[in-house]
Enzyme design. Structure first.
Site, PDB file in Angstrom:
ATOM      1  N   HIS A  83       2.303  -0.517   5.141  1.00  0.00           N
ATOM      2  CA  HIS A  83       1.073  -0.800   4.401  1.00  0.00           C
ATOM      3  C   HIS A  83       0.269  -1.828   5.180  1.00  0.00           C
ATOM      4  CE1 HIS A  83      -0.991  -0.254   0.522  1.00  0.00           C
ATOM      5  NE2 HIS A  83      -1.504  -1.452   0.783  1.00  0.00           N
ATOM      6  N   ASP A 162      -1.936  -2.677 -11.083  1.00  0.00           N
ATOM      7  CA  ASP A 162      -2.668  -2.765  -9.810  1.00  0.00           C
ATOM      8  C   ASP A 162      -3.799  -1.746  -9.768  1.00  0.00           C
ATOM      9  OD1 ASP A 162      -2.996  -3.763  -7.030  1.00  0.00           O
ATOM     10  OD2 ASP A 162      -2.573  -1.675  -6.583  1.00  0.00           O
ATOM     11  N   ARG A 169     -11.319  -5.838  -8.475  1.00  0.00           N
ATOM     12  CA  ARG A 169     -11.399  -6.818  -7.376  1.00  0.00           C
ATOM     13  C   ARG A 169     -12.372  -6.352  -6.308  1.00  0.00           C
ATOM     14  NH1 ARG A 169      -5.933  -6.903  -5.036  1.00  0.00           N
ATOM     15  NH2 ARG A 169      -6.807  -8.353  -3.549  1.00  0.00           N
ATOM     16  N   SER A 184      -0.588  -7.278  -5.126  1.00  0.00           N
ATOM     17  CA  SER A 184      -1.135  -5.917  -5.175  1.00  0.00           C
ATOM     18  C   SER A 184      -0.351  -4.987  -4.246  1.00  0.00           C
ATOM     19  CB  SER A 184      -2.612  -5.960  -4.768  1.00  0.00           C
ATOM     20  OG  SER A 184      -3.081  -4.695  -4.424  1.00  0.00           O
ATOM     21  N   LYS A 188       3.279  -2.200  -5.549  1.00  0.00           N
ATOM     22  CA  LYS A 188       3.290  -0.750  -5.275  1.00  0.00           C
ATOM     23  C   LYS A 188       4.453  -0.379  -4.363  1.00  0.00           C
ATOM     24  CE  LYS A 188      -1.015  -0.650  -3.602  1.00  0.00           C
ATOM     25  NZ  LYS A 188      -2.092  -1.554  -3.906  1.00  0.00           N
TER      26      LYS A 188
HETATM   27  N1  URA Z   1      -4.108  -3.383   0.026  1.00  0.00           N
HETATM   28  C1  URA Z   1      -3.718  -3.420  -1.257  1.00  0.00           C
HETATM   29  O1  URA Z   1      -3.023  -2.527  -1.734  1.00  0.00           O
HETATM   30  N2  URA Z   1      -4.096  -4.453  -2.006  1.00  0.00           N
HETATM   31  C2  URA Z   1      -4.831  -5.483  -1.533  1.00  0.00           C
HETATM   32  O2  URA Z   1      -5.120  -6.399  -2.272  1.00  0.00           O
HETATM   33  C3  URA Z   1      -5.237  -5.434  -0.182  1.00  0.00           C
HETATM   34  C4  URA Z   1      -4.863  -4.358   0.592  1.00  0.00           C
END
Ligand code: URA
Length: 432
Positions: A83, A162, A169, A184, A188
């Site tokens: 990620h 989220d 956001r 966040s 996940k």
């Molecule tokens: N990726 C995400 O999933 N959340 C964030 O806050 C920033 C990047």
């Protein structure tokens, strides 16, 4: 009895929130008792005041527990994901998911949409006609078991907190916060039930973390949380001083990712994909040498195996790689002087793509996948007066003043700048 305004005020005044206050706020937000405007106020207070490690831990767990955690069939293939904290032109996930699947790893990639000035993997993939990013958990798991990878969005079942908060956001300027990004991303990723996780923490003007100290703190915060939760987590801090690759936008970034999977594509995009992929193979325990891992992945690009796996994934998710991905009409941006490119303000380019319609400025905005920008130069490159700097893809021709503003984002000077490395730091559990 708790009150939203009291919790917001507490954070506004720089105090720590308790586990119970965090849990109450998140649950009430998810159930709709707390409206978006109060969550926006708390988000801004967190952005400005920050959170301690215990608060971040409690927030991440609460967001994780707002949904389910996947459990997987017994299988020798490790479960891994990568990620990114989000950067301008970052399309690495499109390259990496199929490459890792080719190495006998299972990659259940739950990705996000555009956030602030950075594009989102899901928005990019939706530029492929028919591509579905709303797989059910059953569909996600079946696809990963069968072909090794899937890239989909959060569902109501995975970290719904989220899903709701992320879009808010995006349009309230509350993205750049160590606490909010950590929770966040990690809620996940932890919900995916992974064995290993690779984090690409972007650093520079095209992302939330503009200096290496902030990027390092964010990387350490996520690595520490992942490790505490039993997931082999590693992070790399990578340079986002200029956009990654030549293409910015949705359809054009898919095209560039496909070119990379075919063994071409821009050098920095390829290098970063290989490095993150190698780190992933080490974290998953299927390779023990970084160089050997990189050349294994390079071979998959050269032989077209990566491209084949990507096509398989696209088909499985209802998309057609062969169908036309419309790219809007191009307007050229030419250099007004000769010299060396000393700086390319990635942030300004990211914002420009959003303004063209490639990202959202308000909740519910529709994305136009055909708009974008091709950057035809890199930092350190010499240019002549009148040379092509960029092509802007938009059916409505952009105003001259807007184009001038973009031209100013590419600085040209007399001297060669010192180039900073693409991969700035590796952060592992042991803190180095
Ligand atoms: N990726 C995400 O999933 N959340 C964030 O806050 C920033 C990047």
């Amino acid at each position: 009895m708790m009150h939203a305004t009291e919790i917001i005020a507490k954070k506004r005044d720089g105090k720590s929130l308790t586990k119970e206050e965090i849990a109450w706020f998140i649950r009430a937000y998810v159930s709709g008792e707390i409206p978006d405007y109060q969550m926006a106020a708390l988000s801004m207070a967190i952005c400005i005041r920050g959170m301690h490690e215990e608060e971040i831990y409690a927030l991440s767990l609460e967001m994780l527990e707002s949904g389910t955690t996947l459990s997987w069939p017994e299988d020798d293939r490790p479960l891994i994901d990568k990620h990114s904290t989000g950067g301008v032109g970052d399309k690495v996930s499109l390259v990496l998911a199929p490459l890792l699947a080719c190495c006998d790893l299972r990659v259940p990639m739950i990705s996000g949409r555009g956030l602030g000035i950075t594009g989102g993997t899901l928005d990019k993939l939706e530029a492929i006609p028919g591509f579905r990013t709303d797989l059910t958990l059953e569909q996600l798991q079946r696809q990963v078991q069968e072909i090794g990878c899937a890239i989909t969005g959060t569902s109501r079942q995975i970290a719904p907190a989220d899903q709701k908060w992320y879009t808010l956001r995006d349009v309230t300027a509350t993205v750049p916060s160590l606490a909010l990004i950590t929770s966040s991303i990690m809620c996940k990723k932890l919900a995916e039930g992974l064995d290993a996780l690779i984090l690409d923490v972007k650093c520079g003007s095209g992302t939330s973390m503009q200096n290496v100290e902030d990027a390092r703190s964010l990387a350490q915060s996520m690595v520490s949380l992942g490790s505490q939760m039993g997931v082999a987590t590693r992070a790399m801090i990578t340079n986002m001083e200029q956009p990654l690759g030549r293409m910015l936008g949705n359809a054009v970034e898919v095209n560039e990712a496909v070119a990379t999977l075919e063994g071409g594509g821009p050098r920095r995009l390829r290098d970063i994909s290989l490095a993150l992929g190698a780190e992933a193979l080490l974290a998953a325990g299927v390779e023990s040498d970084f160089q050997a891992a990189e050349s294994r992945l390079q071979t998959l690009l050269e032989t077209g195996h990566g491209r084949e796996k990507f096509a398989q994934m696209v088909t499985a998710q209802g998309g057609s790689l062969a169908a036309e991905r419309k790219v809007a009409k191009a307007t050229t941006l030419l250099a007004k002087q000769a010299g060396t490119i000393t700086q390319i303000h990635a942030g300004r380019f990211g914002r420009a793509v959003v303004q063209l319609g490639g990202g959202r400025q308000e909740l519910g905005d529709l994305i136009d996948p055909s708009v974008g920008i091709e950057l035809c130069v890199e930092i350190g490159q010499e240019v002549e007066e009148g040379q092509l700097l960029a092509r802007i893809f938009a059916d409505d021709p952009p105003a001259a003043a807007w184009l001038d503003h973009l031209r100013d984002a590419i600085e040209i000077g007399p001297e060669r700048p010192t180039l900073s490395p693409l991969i700035m730091e590796h952060i592992t559990e042991t803190g180095n």
